[in-house]
Design a protein around this motif. Structure first.
Motif, PDB file in Angstrom:
ATOM      1  N   GLU A  61       0.828  -1.224   0.000  1.00  0.00           N
ATOM      2  CA  GLU A  61       0.000   0.000   0.000  1.00  0.00           C
ATOM      3  C   GLU A  61       0.852   1.259   0.000  1.00  0.00           C
ATOM      4  N   GLU A  62       1.936   1.230   0.783  1.00  0.00           N
ATOM      5  CA  GLU A  62       2.766   2.432   0.945  1.00  0.00           C
ATOM      6  C   GLU A  62       3.515   2.793  -0.329  1.00  0.00           C
ATOM      7  N   GLU A  63       3.641   1.813  -1.246  1.00  0.00           N
ATOM      8  CA  GLU A  63       4.402   2.075  -2.470  1.00  0.00           C
ATOM      9  C   GLU A  63       3.572   2.792  -3.518  1.00  0.00           C
ATOM     10  N   LYS A  64       2.243   2.623  -3.465  1.00  0.00           N
ATOM     11  CA  LYS A  64       1.423   3.043  -4.597  1.00  0.00           C
ATOM     12  C   LYS A  64       1.520   4.538  -4.868  1.00  0.00           C
ATOM     13  N   VAL A  65       1.458   5.353  -3.804  1.00  0.00           N
ATOM     14  CA  VAL A  65       1.431   6.796  -4.020  1.00  0.00           C
ATOM     15  C   VAL A  65       2.692   7.269  -4.756  1.00  0.00           C
ATOM     16  N   GLY A  66       3.842   6.665  -4.446  1.00  0.00           N
ATOM     17  CA  GLY A  66       5.094   7.033  -5.119  1.00  0.00           C
ATOM     18  C   GLY A  66       5.105   6.587  -6.572  1.00  0.00           C
ATOM     19  N   LEU A  67       4.548   5.389  -6.815  1.00  0.00           N
ATOM     20  CA  LEU A  67       4.517   4.870  -8.187  1.00  0.00           C
ATOM     21  C   LEU A  67       3.598   5.729  -9.064  1.00  0.00           C
TER      22      LEU A  67
ATOM     23  N   PHE B 299       2.756  10.373 -13.266  1.00  0.00           N
ATOM     24  CA  PHE B 299       2.309  11.704 -13.684  1.00  0.00           C
ATOM     25  C   PHE B 299       3.472  12.687 -13.812  1.00  0.00           C
ATOM     26  N   GLU B 300       4.569  12.397 -13.145  1.00  0.00           N
ATOM     27  CA  GLU B 300       5.787  13.179 -13.335  1.00  0.00           C
ATOM     28  C   GLU B 300       6.253  13.017 -14.786  1.00  0.00           C
ATOM     29  N   LYS B 301       6.157  11.775 -15.280  1.00  0.00           N
ATOM     30  CA  LYS B 301       6.633  11.488 -16.635  1.00  0.00           C
ATOM     31  C   LYS B 301       5.701  12.060 -17.698  1.00  0.00           C
ATOM     32  N   VAL B 302       4.383  12.059 -17.420  1.00  0.00           N
ATOM     33  CA  VAL B 302       3.451  12.434 -18.496  1.00  0.00           C
ATOM     34  C   VAL B 302       3.075  13.919 -18.482  1.00  0.00           C
TER      35      VAL B 302
ATOM     36  N   VAL C 136     -12.061  28.770  -7.965  1.00  0.00           N
ATOM     37  CA  VAL C 136     -11.763  27.339  -7.943  1.00  0.00           C
ATOM     38  C   VAL C 136     -10.394  27.088  -7.327  1.00  0.00           C
ATOM     39  N   THR C 137     -10.354  26.043  -6.519  1.00  0.00           N
ATOM     40  CA  THR C 137      -9.088  25.562  -5.968  1.00  0.00           C
ATOM     41  C   THR C 137      -8.761  24.241  -6.644  1.00  0.00           C
ATOM     42  N   VAL C 138      -7.617  24.197  -7.302  1.00  0.00           N
ATOM     43  CA  VAL C 138      -7.167  22.946  -7.929  1.00  0.00           C
ATOM     44  C   VAL C 138      -6.207  22.288  -6.948  1.00  0.00           C
ATOM     45  N   CYS C 139      -6.533  21.074  -6.538  1.00  0.00           N
ATOM     46  CA  CYS C 139      -5.674  20.358  -5.593  1.00  0.00           C
ATOM     47  C   CYS C 139      -5.162  19.084  -6.271  1.00  0.00           C
ATOM     48  N   ASP C 140      -3.854  18.906  -6.255  1.00  0.00           N
ATOM     49  CA  ASP C 140      -3.265  17.712  -6.881  1.00  0.00           C
ATOM     50  C   ASP C 140      -2.025  17.335  -6.082  1.00  0.00           C
ATOM     51  N   ILE C 141      -1.711  16.041  -6.098  1.00  0.00           N
ATOM     52  CA  ILE C 141      -0.560  15.563  -5.321  1.00  0.00           C
ATOM     53  C   ILE C 141       0.759  15.845  -6.046  1.00  0.00           C
ATOM     54  N   ASN C 142       0.670  16.175  -7.345  1.00  0.00           N
ATOM     55  CA  ASN C 142       1.872  16.280  -8.163  1.00  0.00           C
ATOM     56  C   ASN C 142       2.170  17.736  -8.554  1.00  0.00           C
ATOM     57  N   ARG C 143       3.283  18.279  -8.037  1.00  0.00           N
ATOM     58  CA  ARG C 143       3.628  19.691  -8.296  1.00  0.00           C
ATOM     59  C   ARG C 143       3.906  19.950  -9.768  1.00  0.00           C
TER      60      ARG C 143
END
Ligand code: SAM
Length: 262
Positions: free
Chosen positions: A26-32, A37-40, A102-109
């Motif tokens: 479970e702990e690995e998924k967020v990083g994967l 999305f870093e790549k795309v 609107v507030t856009v919230c995303d985990i990826n900077r």
């Protein structure tokens, strides 16, 4: 850079989940997911058009139509979670009245950075803010928003039930929840054509355009792992929402789920 982003294996709780068709801690998924999305990010908008033949634009417009934001003077604050490059946010602002924000919230900077650039180009900077955060633990107080949207985001979240509870928490009473996500094709025969297209064409297209097909293989696999329309509807009800319903789009290739914090 955190341990997951560096591909080190984090301490695990022993619980497992899926990452596309792979089983991971479970702990690995967020990083994967972060790596995908870093790549795309840079080619995300172009690839969306290519992969869906432009259909994602029509589906997103149906989402905004169903949200039907006020066009008059009434203030209205939307949070678009997993908002990435801001597509939903801009469509919302194009439609809503002058006091809508609107507030856009995303985990990826990185995705948010692309969104910020687009907001500047559209001169929407004053009405949209970008916040980095995880859908499972939103960095906002209870009852902050009039509406919550999430488009093609929730299937990437490790604990969907936690993200749904957070959606409920940050909505004001009377607030609206809308989720656009790939779903289960309901037209006989179309499922086989769709499967052949997604698994054969999309990762190859990703490879041609971005030089790496792996993130697109994950995207296709994650679509297959996502709960079907009725199962997801029950999950939304379980999170506390009322008047939950959904609409199939393009024969169930995508579905739009709606609920209310009553
Ligand atoms: N909503 C945008 C759209 O429809 O164009 C972007 C969708 S993109 C397929 C998925 C987005 O979900 C990515 O920007 C990714 O960073 C974000 N995401 C993945 N896991 C997340 C999480 N746990 N919390 C917030 N955002 C997340």
């Amino acid at each position: 850079m955190n341990a997951q982003a560096k591909n080190e294996r984090p301490e695990t709780s022993g619980k497992e989940t899926h990452f596309g068709f792979r089983t991971v801690a479970e702990e690995e998924k967020v990083g994967l997911v972060h790596e995908v999305f870093e790549k795309v990010a840079e080619r995300y908008d172009l690839m969306n058009d290519l992969m869906s033949g432009g259909l994602h634009r029509a589906w997103k417009q149906v989402m905004i139509d169903w949200l039907n934001p006020p066009r008059g003077e009434r203030p209205f604050h939307l949070i678009d979670v997993a908002g990435g490059t801001g597509d939903i946010a801009f469509r919302f602002l194009d439609r809503a009245g002058p006091n809508a924000q609107v507030t856009v919230c995303d985990i990826n900077r990185h995705m948010l950075g692309v969104g910020r650039g687009r907001a500047e180009a559209k001169a929407y900077e004053g009405r949209v803010e970008f916040a980095c955060g995880n859908a499972e633990v939103l960095p906002f107080p209870d009852r902050s928003f009039d509406a919550y949207t999430i488009a093609f985001g929730i299937r990437n979240v490790t604990h969907i039930d936690r993200a749904l509870k957070e959606a409920y928490r940050v909505l004001k009473p009377g607030g609206r929840f809308l989720c656009l996500e790939f779903s289960q094709v309901s037209v006989p025969g179309m499922d086989r054509i769709y499967d052949a297209y997604s698994f054969a064409a999309i990762p190859r297209m990703g490879e041609w355009v971005t030089g790496d097909g792996a993130p697109y293989q994950y995207l296709v696999e994650s679509i297959r792992r996502f709960p079907d329309q009725e199962t997801f509807k029950r999950m939304i009800v379980d999170a506390g929402f009322g008047r939950v319903s959904y609409r199939n789009l393009t024969g169930g290739v995508a579905a739009l789920h709606s609920g209310w914090r009553l």
